[in-house]
Design an enzyme around this catalytic site. Structure first.
Site, mmCIF file in Angstrom:
data_model
loop_
_atom_site.group_PDB
_atom_site.id
_atom_site.type_symbol
_atom_site.label_atom_id
_atom_site.label_comp_id
_atom_site.label_asym_id
_atom_site.label_seq_id
_atom_site.Cartn_x
_atom_site.Cartn_y
_atom_site.Cartn_z
ATOM 1 C CG LEU A 16 51.572 34.707 42.595
ATOM 2 C CD1 LEU A 16 50.843 34.378 43.901
ATOM 3 C CD2 LEU A 16 52.788 33.793 42.422
ATOM 4 C CB ALA A 18 51.123 34.635 32.613
ATOM 5 N N GLY A 19 47.459 35.318 32.756
ATOM 6 C CA GLY A 19 46.269 35.300 31.906
ATOM 7 C C GLY A 19 46.010 36.686 31.339
ATOM 8 N N GLY A 22 47.403 39.196 34.117
ATOM 9 C CA GLY A 22 48.820 38.939 34.384
ATOM 10 C C GLY A 22 49.681 39.194 33.152
ATOM 11 N N GLY A 23 49.196 38.766 31.991
ATOM 12 C CA GLY A 23 49.948 38.988 30.750
ATOM 13 C C GLY A 23 50.163 40.478 30.506
ATOM 14 N NE ARG A 53 47.569 24.849 29.910
ATOM 15 C CZ ARG A 53 46.466 25.175 30.596
ATOM 16 N NH1 ARG A 53 46.023 24.424 31.566
ATOM 17 N NH2 ARG A 53 45.823 26.286 30.291
ATOM 18 C CD GLU A 196 36.014 37.686 36.979
ATOM 19 O OE1 GLU A 196 36.856 37.037 37.602
ATOM 20 O OE2 GLU A 196 36.219 38.859 36.617
ATOM 21 C CE LYS A 211 34.346 43.688 39.817
ATOM 22 N NZ LYS A 211 33.900 43.678 38.413
ATOM 23 N N GLY A 308 39.091 44.193 31.350
ATOM 24 C CA GLY A 308 40.030 44.097 30.225
ATOM 25 C C GLY A 308 41.457 44.102 30.740
HETATM 26 N N1 LIG Z 1 39.791 40.264 33.207
HETATM 27 C C1 LIG Z 1 39.400 41.374 33.794
HETATM 28 O O1 LIG Z 1 38.863 42.268 33.150
HETATM 29 C C2 LIG Z 1 39.603 41.583 35.268
HETATM 30 C C3 LIG Z 1 39.345 42.840 35.806
HETATM 31 C C4 LIG Z 1 39.508 43.064 37.180
HETATM 32 C C5 LIG Z 1 39.945 42.034 37.976
HETATM 33 N N2 LIG Z 1 40.181 40.812 37.427
HETATM 34 C C6 LIG Z 1 40.650 39.759 38.337
HETATM 35 O O2 LIG Z 1 41.987 39.442 37.980
HETATM 36 C C7 LIG Z 1 42.248 38.076 38.261
HETATM 37 C C8 LIG Z 1 42.740 37.391 36.993
HETATM 38 O O3 LIG Z 1 41.746 37.515 35.998
HETATM 39 P P1 LIG Z 1 42.054 37.192 34.463
HETATM 40 O O4 LIG Z 1 40.929 37.779 33.694
HETATM 41 O O5 LIG Z 1 43.450 37.557 34.133
HETATM 42 O O6 LIG Z 1 41.868 35.603 34.477
HETATM 43 P P2 LIG Z 1 42.533 34.542 33.491
HETATM 44 O O7 LIG Z 1 41.737 33.299 33.636
HETATM 45 O O8 LIG Z 1 42.717 35.123 32.137
HETATM 46 O O9 LIG Z 1 43.991 34.352 34.128
HETATM 47 C C9 LIG Z 1 44.273 33.617 35.273
HETATM 48 C C10 LIG Z 1 45.538 32.814 34.976
HETATM 49 O O10 LIG Z 1 45.987 32.191 36.170
HETATM 50 C C11 LIG Z 1 46.458 30.905 35.825
HETATM 51 N N3 LIG Z 1 46.463 30.070 37.017
HETATM 52 C C12 LIG Z 1 45.416 29.463 37.615
HETATM 53 N N4 LIG Z 1 45.840 28.776 38.677
HETATM 54 C C13 LIG Z 1 47.169 28.940 38.754
HETATM 55 C C14 LIG Z 1 48.182 28.475 39.635
HETATM 56 N N5 LIG Z 1 47.873 27.673 40.637
HETATM 57 N N6 LIG Z 1 49.443 28.855 39.419
HETATM 58 C C15 LIG Z 1 49.749 29.662 38.395
HETATM 59 N N7 LIG Z 1 48.846 30.140 37.518
HETATM 60 C C16 LIG Z 1 47.576 29.765 37.695
HETATM 61 C C17 LIG Z 1 45.520 30.430 34.744
HETATM 62 O O11 LIG Z 1 46.114 29.402 33.991
HETATM 63 C C18 LIG Z 1 45.302 31.711 33.957
HETATM 64 O O12 LIG Z 1 46.257 31.852 32.916
HETATM 65 C C19 LIG Z 1 40.948 37.514 38.826
HETATM 66 O O13 LIG Z 1 40.978 37.606 40.231
HETATM 67 C C20 LIG Z 1 39.901 38.451 38.260
HETATM 68 O O14 LIG Z 1 38.743 38.503 39.054
HETATM 69 C C21 LIG Z 1 40.031 40.560 36.104
HETATM 70 N N1 LIG Z 2 34.444 40.082 34.856
HETATM 71 C C1 LIG Z 2 34.593 41.377 35.401
HETATM 72 C C2 LIG Z 2 36.008 41.827 35.264
HETATM 73 C C3 LIG Z 2 36.283 43.046 36.045
HETATM 74 O O1 LIG Z 2 36.290 42.805 37.405
HETATM 75 C C4 LIG Z 2 33.669 42.323 34.666
HETATM 76 O O2 LIG Z 2 33.085 41.928 33.665
HETATM 77 O O3 LIG Z 2 33.503 43.453 35.099
#
Ligand SMILES: NC(=O)c1ccc[n+]([C@@H]2O[C@H](COP(=O)([O-])OP(=O)(O)OC[C@H]3O[C@@H](n4cnc5c(N)ncnc54)[C@H](O)[C@@H]3O)[C@@H](O)[C@H]2O)c1
Ligand SMILES: N[C@@H](CCO)C(=O)O
Ligand code: NA
Length: 437
Positions: A16, A18-19, A22-23, A53, A196, A211, A308
């Site tokens: 769920l 692909a940001g 997810g990517g 999308r 975020e 956290k 990251g």
């Molecule tokens: N980026 C980081 O470094 C990091 C680190 C640890 C944890 N996280 C956690 O991981 C999770 C994702 O973070 P991210 O940085 O990848 O965010 P992001 O915004 O890059 O990705 C989230 C994706 O989910 C999609 N999305 C939103 N609602 C949706 C739906 N209803 N159905 C399908 N897709 C949907 C968005 O379009 C987006 O592409 C968050 O809970 C974040 O707190 C992120």
């Molecule tokens: N936004 C968070 C991602 C990791 O949870 C950070 O900067 O640490």
């Protein structure tokens, strides 16, 4: 692939989101498919990736475009394991609960949701006999939750202290070392995939507070929610604070502090000065580091990339392998442990130290009045340093007074500062910062 693997039915994995995270999960899972299969004992088959999308070019992920779907509700009903990396409270919560109801184990990186509603997710996992794993939710790639939940399950953790937000550490580091402005540094952190979706969660300390709640819950076998955590972000940290820290041979860091005391547990997130000689002071850029103290183990330190795409995906995939193994071999990971049920203390009860920089009139009796404000609140002064600042018109000289206290309750320290602000001889409070380490 060994023969045992090839005869096992593939495990259906639904992704769920692909940001950023997810990517990276999708790409790494595809690139390492045969190794993952060998480690799990069955192939992992991505049955769908829910995106917001459809139609966007995602060819860089190396995924069959037919797997992308906008129907997450349907996807979670046809998987053995659901990986939730959408973030936020809804629809993430409903999708996770539906996945569990349909028999899927869940891996999530969603600290916001766990800190708001962790017990409900744990209860659903127990009810439906599935796993709930979330190593990526705290300190990204760093193995921290599994050590707390499993490796230290036989010990008594007394303290968890660390830097758990990469974005704010990046911003404070750039402000300290390059003199970068706050907004520029936040933008850089966003571009690097650390922040975020809404960076308010990072800079206002909500991410770190979530956290801290998760860490305290695991460390102290007690339910702690994000709302229980005292929180101050870094938006009020000024150049004067950073300069005051430098004068003290210290740096400003956003710290998460979880402590078990005689009275209960204290959980807080706020900026604090720490000496440059402290190991946490050397944590640069978006890195995270966490100290854990336990009765028998003593001090442990965990360090690495806390944010990251790829680092976070590493933790997600580790969880995916763990829950998939349970699917193949039977069994479940540990569920919620909240038996200790300790009281969660208010910030006023927390024990801390303050660094206070004041502009005062430089004449007889000033120091005595300032010292009395501390004594009246039963706060003991550790050091006082006075620097002559300049002439101040008819009012004579002005001086800068820098005071560092011994440990006291936060309530006594903050009342002392309130009193100082009312004194005629105090012309200004330049900086008030807690001191740790
Ligand atoms: N980026 C980081 O470094 C990091 C680190 C640890 C944890 N996280 C956690 O991981 C999770 C994702 O973070 P991210 O940085 O990848 O965010 P992001 O915004 O890059 O990705 C989230 C994706 O989910 C999609 N999305 C939103 N609602 C949706 C739906 N209803 N159905 C399908 N897709 C949907 C968005 O379009 C987006 O592409 C968050 O809970 C974040 O707190 C992120
Ligand atoms: N936004 C968070 C991602 C990791 O949870 C950070 O900067 O640490
Ligand atoms: Na982690």
């Amino acid at each position: 692939m060994d023969s045992a693997v090839s005869t096992q039915r593939p495990l259906r994995v639904a992704l769920l989101g692909a940001g950023v995270v997810g990517g990276a999960v999708a790409r790494l899972l595809t690139e390492h498919a045969s190794d993952m299969a060998a480690r799990v004992g069955a192939p992992l088959e991505i049955v769908g990736i829910a995106v917001r999308r459809a139609g966007r070019d995602r060819s860089d992920l190396g995924i069959d475009p037919r797997l992308f779907t906008t129907d997450a509700d349907d996807l979670v009903t046809r998987a053995d394991v659901v990986v939730e990396v959408i973030g936020g409270i809804e629809p993430a919560r409903s999708l996770i609960l539906s996945a569990m109801k349909h028999g899927a184990s869940v891996v999530t990186a969603n600290k916001a949701l766990l800190a708001e509603d962790g017990p409900a997710l744990y209860a659903a996992a127990a009810e439906h006999g599935v796993d709930l794993y979330y190593e990526a939710a705290v300190a990204g790639a760093i193995p921290l939750l599994r050590p707390l939940r499993e490796s230290l399950a036989g010990d008594d953790v007394t303290k968890v202290l660390g830097i758990v937000n990469g974005t704010t550490n990046y911003v404070l580091d750039k402000m300290d070392t390059t003199g970068a402005g706050f907004a520029d540094a936040v933008e850089q952190a966003q571009a690097l995939g650390y922040a975020e979706a809404d960076p308010t969660a990072d800079v206002e300390g909500f991410d770190a507070a979530a956290k801290a709640a998760i860490l305290a819950s695991l460390a102290f076998h007690t339910r702690v929610s994000g709302a229980d955590v005292y929180r101050e972000g870094i938006t009020e940290v000024t150049a004067a604070d950073v300069a005051a820290a430098r004068e003290m041979d210290s740096v400003v860091k956003l710290l998460a502090i979880c402590e078990r005391t005689e009275a209960g547990v204290s959980v807080r997130v706020h900026p604090a000065m720490i000496p440059r000689s402290h190991p946490l002071a050397g944590v640069r850029e978006a890195f995270n580091a966490v100290f854990v103290e336990a009765d028998a183990a003593g001090q442990l330190m965990f360090y690495g990339r806390g944010a990251g795409g790829d680092p976070t995906a590493s933790a997600v995939l580790g969880d995916l392998v763990a829950v998939a193994r349970h699917r193949v071999g039977g069994g479940l990971g540990p569920g919620e442990s909240s038996y200790a049920d300790l009281p969660v203390l208010t910030m006023g009860d927390a024990l801390t130290r303050y660094h206070i920089s004041l502009d005062v009139e430089d004449r007889s009796g000033v120091l005595a009045q300032v010292a009395a404000a501390f004594a009246d609140h039963d706060v003991s002064i550790e050091t006082v340093r006075q620097q002559l600042v300049r002439e101040d018109g008819d009012r004579g000289h002005r001086a800068n007074l820098i005071i560092v206290t011994h440990t006291a309750t936060d309530a006594a320290l903050s009342s002392t500062v309130e009193r100082l602000r009312t004194l005629d001889v105090v012309r200004g409070v330049n900086s008030v910062m807690r001191v740790e380490g």
